[in-house]
Write a protein that holds these residues in place. Sequence first.
Motif, short mmCIF file in Angstrom:
data_model
loop_
_atom_site.label_atom_id
_atom_site.label_comp_id
_atom_site.label_asym_id
_atom_site.label_seq_id
_atom_site.Cartn_x
_atom_site.Cartn_y
_atom_site.Cartn_z
N ARG A 55 15.69 -8.01 -6.25
CA ARG A 55 14.53 -7.11 -6.33
C ARG A 55 14.68 -5.94 -5.36
O ARG A 55 14.09 -4.89 -5.56
N VAL A 56 15.48 -6.12 -4.30
CA VAL A 56 15.75 -5.04 -3.36
C VAL A 56 17.26 -4.91 -3.20
O VAL A 56 17.92 -5.82 -2.70
N GLU A 57 17.81 -3.81 -3.64
CA GLU A 57 19.25 -3.57 -3.51
C GLU A 57 19.60 -2.97 -2.16
O GLU A 57 20.69 -3.20 -1.64
N ALA A 58 18.68 -2.19 -1.60
CA ALA A 58 18.92 -1.55 -0.31
C ALA A 58 17.58 -1.27 0.36
O ALA A 58 16.54 -1.21 -0.30
N ALA A 59 17.63 -1.10 1.67
CA ALA A 59 16.42 -0.82 2.44
C ALA A 59 16.80 0.02 3.65
O ALA A 59 17.97 0.09 4.04
N VAL A 60 15.80 0.65 4.26
CA VAL A 60 16.00 1.41 5.48
C VAL A 60 15.46 0.60 6.65
O VAL A 60 14.32 0.12 6.62
N ALA A 81 0.64 3.59 9.51
CA ALA A 81 0.65 4.76 8.63
C ALA A 81 1.23 4.42 7.26
O ALA A 81 0.73 4.88 6.23
N LEU A 82 2.29 3.64 7.23
CA LEU A 82 2.87 3.25 5.95
C LEU A 82 1.88 2.45 5.11
O LEU A 82 1.84 2.58 3.88
N ARG A 83 1.08 1.64 5.77
CA ARG A 83 0.08 0.86 5.03
C ARG A 83 -1.00 1.77 4.46
O ARG A 83 -1.43 1.61 3.31
N VAL A 84 -1.46 2.74 5.23
CA VAL A 84 -2.45 3.69 4.72
C VAL A 84 -1.86 4.49 3.56
O VAL A 84 -2.49 4.67 2.51
N ALA A 85 -0.63 4.97 3.76
CA ALA A 85 0.03 5.74 2.70
C ALA A 85 0.17 4.92 1.43
O ALA A 85 -0.06 5.42 0.32
N GLY A 86 0.54 3.65 1.57
CA GLY A 86 0.68 2.79 0.41
C GLY A 86 -0.64 2.54 -0.29
O GLY A 86 -0.72 2.56 -1.53
N ASP A 87 -1.69 2.35 0.49
CA ASP A 87 -3.02 2.12 -0.10
C ASP A 87 -3.50 3.31 -0.91
O ASP A 87 -4.26 3.15 -1.88
N HIS A 88 -3.06 4.51 -0.52
CA HIS A 88 -3.55 5.72 -1.19
C HIS A 88 -2.48 6.38 -2.06
O HIS A 88 -2.64 7.52 -2.49
N ARG A 89 -1.40 5.65 -2.30
CA ARG A 89 -0.33 6.11 -3.19
C ARG A 89 0.22 7.47 -2.77
O ARG A 89 0.48 8.34 -3.60
N LEU A 90 0.39 7.64 -1.49
CA LEU A 90 1.00 8.85 -0.96
C LEU A 90 2.52 8.72 -1.01
O LEU A 90 3.05 7.60 -1.09
N PRO A 91 3.24 9.83 -0.96
CA PRO A 91 4.70 9.75 -1.09
C PRO A 91 5.37 9.25 0.18
O PRO A 91 5.83 10.02 1.03
N ALA A 92 5.42 7.94 0.31
CA ALA A 92 6.02 7.30 1.49
C ALA A 92 6.75 6.04 1.04
O ALA A 92 6.48 5.50 -0.04
N GLY A 94 7.77 2.13 0.86
CA GLY A 94 7.00 0.90 0.90
C GLY A 94 7.44 0.03 2.07
O GLY A 94 8.62 -0.07 2.38
N LEU A 95 6.48 -0.59 2.72
CA LEU A 95 6.78 -1.46 3.86
C LEU A 95 7.20 -2.83 3.35
O LEU A 95 6.45 -3.49 2.64
N ILE A 96 8.41 -3.25 3.70
CA ILE A 96 8.91 -4.58 3.33
C ILE A 96 8.55 -5.59 4.41
O ILE A 96 8.03 -6.67 4.13
#
Length: 319
Positions: A55-60, A81-92, A94-96
Amino acid sequence: MVFSRVLGVGYVRELSEQVLRWAAGAVGGDVRVAAVTGLRQGANPWLVEFEPAGRVEAAVLRLGDPADPGHRQRFATEVAALRVAGDHRLPAAGLIAADLDGAAAGALAVLTTVLPGHSRIPPVASTERLRDMGATAAALQAVPLPPRAALPLRSRSISDVDFAAQRREKGTTALMTAAEERLERLPAPGGPTVFVHGDLWFGNTLWSGDRCTGLVDWDCAGAGSPGIDLGSARFDAALMFGLPAAEEVLAGWQRAAGRRAEQVAYWDVVAALGTLADMAFCVPALHDQGRPDLDADLLGQRRDAFLRTALHRLDAGQA
């Protein structure tokens, strides 16, 4: 802003077995790390590739020093910030997974998905690219956000760096001193606070053609005025491409936001004061982003032209 804060930069030059096990475990599915590639000067952050591809081929992977309080705060901010961005579908991204005390990974660690696109800055920017930069900043201002511990109140970009103090130590210019004094006589704009990236410049954006595919390096994020990100994006456009580019960023912001931006000149001054008198401090970062044509003299000329224009607009009572 070209003085971008990179999470944990310089802290780790090689990845330990412990952190590799942590990353693989966070992905799950009985994968192992197949390859790692340093994304900034051959080191932190890292592109981590897994096999077998699931499901994940690569990550940062970003790493930091758990003994450094500054690293701990910035990592906590990045995750929030990543959680807020994810909740609002901003271009960021995804937090693994995140290890915010280093107990599991052996270092502060944040693992995120890989965004498409690249952050190389072209020598010439199209109108579409500049306006999309403005639209990207406008997407953030649509998210109301009260200050909180991990996303504190921000009054400017890169708020943990005291540029004024550094200028007093290393030298300044009459123009920058006049700008500081001008701001001191003005009340800070009020109004509800929104989600701000806090370090919005082209090096922290990813692009596919003239479309912005994502924002990276959220460790300066918080709650603040929409003018913080707009001013930062306008200033960086002027540095990268010349003064007219800033107006295209503003046009893109206003079109996306559906309203006129407020206090533009004020926030332009704030953005320009987020530099040192000698712009040589940011040249290596710009060269690393594909702009070897930019040197300290040209950047200083463009910074001063932007700052003079903003001060003139303030004196003329223009927004």
